[in-house]
Design a protein around this motif. Structure first.
Motif, PDB file in Angstrom:
ATOM      1  N   ASP A 141      -5.672   0.497  10.948  1.00 53.33           N
ATOM      2  CA  ASP A 141      -6.802  -0.642  10.989  1.00 53.33           C
ATOM      3  C   ASP A 141      -4.828  -1.729  10.798  1.00 53.33           C
ATOM      4  O   ASP A 141      -4.953  -3.031  11.298  1.00 53.33           O
ATOM      5  N   THR A 142      -4.403  -1.880   9.735  1.00 53.80           N
ATOM      6  CA  THR A 142      -3.942  -2.877   9.441  1.00 53.80           C
ATOM      7  C   THR A 142      -2.724  -2.757   9.807  1.00 53.80           C
ATOM      8  O   THR A 142      -2.240  -4.720  10.084  1.00 53.80           O
TER       9      THR A 142
ATOM     10  N   ASP B  94       0.607  -1.451  -0.087  1.00 56.74           N
ATOM     11  CA  ASP B  94      -0.044   0.096  -0.441  1.00 56.74           C
ATOM     12  C   ASP B  94       0.885   0.769  -0.369  1.00 56.74           C
ATOM     13  O   ASP B  94       0.924   1.742   0.960  1.00 56.74           O
TER      14      ASP B  94
ATOM     15  N   LYS C 233      -6.530   3.642   7.824  1.00 54.59           N
ATOM     16  CA  LYS C 233      -6.549   1.992   7.025  1.00 54.59           C
ATOM     17  C   LYS C 233      -5.762   1.223   7.533  1.00 54.59           C
ATOM     18  O   LYS C 233      -5.537   0.090   7.718  1.00 54.59           O
TER      19      LYS C 233
END
Length: 507
Positions: free
Chosen positions: A477-478, A437, A474
């Motif tokens: 959380d990841t 990411d 995001k």
């Protein structure tokens, strides 16, 4: 009025191409003051003085004598015979050629200054001519020329006659006294401007006295050439006067058997401050460092050394103008300047900028400069030197930087290096984030770089603030990232800087 014959001048000057300098004899005593290697112009010499002049030229090992040919051929032949017997190279002023034109062509052809080509004063005269954009003459208090820069077609009568005959037009010198110029030059380090005087054929000038304490050692004169003086000509001239004073004093010390040494190398190596700095040794100081880009084996060691010498001369002039007791020396391929009695680094930055700009204008290379932090006294100068070196290495493309300005970057680089040296500390979650990411990784790094300013992150990444917030949630959380924890923020910052930089470089 006589007119110049270019071909005759070229032929004549070619004969004396190996002469050391041009000399004009005194009509009242033409046999005195001759120097080895000089080509002597017999301007104003009477026929009955010629034998003594030729004898003196032979005794002094002059390069040759130039005279105006007598009207009678028999007289000319007699002079030629005497010159041949004495081993003196004799030349005649060509018909239709003026003495001034002959002198100008000789000066352009010969290698100046009047002192030896490697003489420090001659080098300084040329350096200050480069920095001011004028024509420089350095004289002692008796108006005897000690050194001068290369001349050009813009040389005026005062400069020409000063170099040739050790004095200028009497009428003009009387005006200088009447205007109080000599008094002002003898009173202080004031840079004096003298307006153009067309009646005497004299162009505009700048002048400054050379002082050792309150004692005047001489004067530096700068004649304006085809263009106006440079914007910092007066300041450069002041620095030149202070450096000239040191060189004259050093020459005198060497003649007395006392060696001259700046002492900067020893000081920056942890030694004691030179005694001549006196009380300023206990005042705050900074160390600046300069280097030239584009040096290296491809240019050759001789070319690199020459450019460093020229950079040293430029830095020396600017540093002396900034602080009288500044010390400048080459160390380890760089040029260092110690600036004593400094209250703030910001005032030194301006001097660095002027020196770097001057070097960029006059050298075939790009110069860079950096200044260390303020040291309490010269005893801590080594620390300021280390800081200056670190700042220069972190300067990237900046021409002038300070240690204070580069400190955050240096601290970050140190953290990154320590992190790279301890691979067991790497958090693989961030490596995975950069790989899977990259947009999320760049968003988090920008968020940390900007101090958690979502609007600035959005503008930098060209996305909506809502998108920034979504990416941050995001990633949190990841990865399980708590951006409210200071240690976690620092660790994430270092990881992402290293990871994204490595990804960008393909490592």
């Amino acid at each position: 009025m006589e007119s110049s014959d270019p071909s005759a001048l070229a032929l004549l000057t070619d004969r004396f191409a190996d002469a050391r300098a041009v000399s004009l004899v005194e009509p009242t005593a033409p046999q005195s003051g001759l120097e080895p290697g000089d080509v002597v112009l017999g301007l104003g010499v009477e026929l009955d003085q010629v034998p003594a002049l030729l004898t003196a030229a032979a005794g002094a090992a002059a390069a040759g004598v130039l005279l105006r040919r007598p009207a009678r051929a028999a007289t000319a032949a007699g002079i030629e015979r005497q010159a041949t017997e004495l081993g003196v190279e004799l030349g005649w002023l060509p018909p239709g050629v003026a003495w001034n034109d002959l002198h100008r062509h000789l000066v352009q052809r010969l290698t100046p200054p009047a002192l030896a080509p490697d003489d420090e004063l001659g080098d300084l005269a040329q350096t200050i001519a480069t920095l001011t954009g004028g024509l420089v003459t350095i004289e002692d208090t008796s108006a005897r020329v000690l050194a001068y820069s290369r001349s050009s077609d813009e040389v005026d009568e005062l400069r020409r006659l000063s170099i040739l005959g050790r004095s200028g037009p009497p009428e003009y010198l009387a005006l200088l006294r009447e205007w109080g110029i000599y008094d002002r030059l003898a009173a202080s380090e004031e840079v004096v401007e003298i307006a153009e005087h067309p009646e005497s054929g004299v162009r505009r000038r700048l002048a400054v006295g050379i002082f050792a304490g309150t004692r005047q050692l001489g004067t530096i004169w700068v004649q304006q050439g085809a263009d106006d003086f440079g914007p910092h000509a007066a300041q450069a001239l002041l620095g030149a006067a202070r450096i000239t004073a040191v060189q004259l004093a050093s020459q005198r010390a060497r003649s007395d058997g006392r060696p001259g040494d700046t002492g900067l190398a020893a000081l920056l190596g942890g030694g004691t401050a030179p005694s001549r700095l006196g009380r300023v040794a206990r005042r705050p100081c900074v160390v600046a460092v300069f280097e030239l880009a584009g040096t290296g084996p491809e240019h050759g060691p001789a070319a690199d050394r020459l450019r460093r010498d020229e950079l040293t001369a430029i830095v020396t002039v600017h540093a002396a103008a900034y602080r009288r007791n500044a010390l400048v020396e080459q160390l380890d391929g760089r040029v260092y300047a110690l600036l004593p009695a400094v209250d703030s680094v910001s005032s030194a930055i301006a001097m660095l900028g002027r020196a770097v700009t001057a070097a960029g204008l006059h050298l075939d290379a790009t110069a860079r400069g950096a200044v260390g932090g303020l040291a309490d006294s010269l005893a801590q100068a080594t620390r300021s030197r280390r800081e200056a070196d670190l700042a220069l290495e972190a300067a990237d493309d900046a021409a002038v930087v300070s240690f204070e300005a580069t400190r955050p970057r240096l601290v970050a680089a140190l953290l990154e290096k320590a992190f790279a040296d301890r691979p067991e500390l790497r958090d693989r979650r961030f490596d995975d984030l950069v790989r899977t990411d990259p947009d999320g990784a760049r968003t988090v790094l920008a968020y940390l770089d900007t101090g958690s300013d979502v609007a600035r992150v959005a503008a930098a990444l060209h996305v909506h603030p809502t998108t920034v917030r979504y990416r941050l949630r995001k990633v949190a959380d990841t990865v399980g990232l708590d951006l409210d924890d200071a240690d976690t923020r620092l660790s994430a910052h270092v990881h992402l800087r290293c990871g994204l930089r490595a990804a960008a470089s393909g490592a």
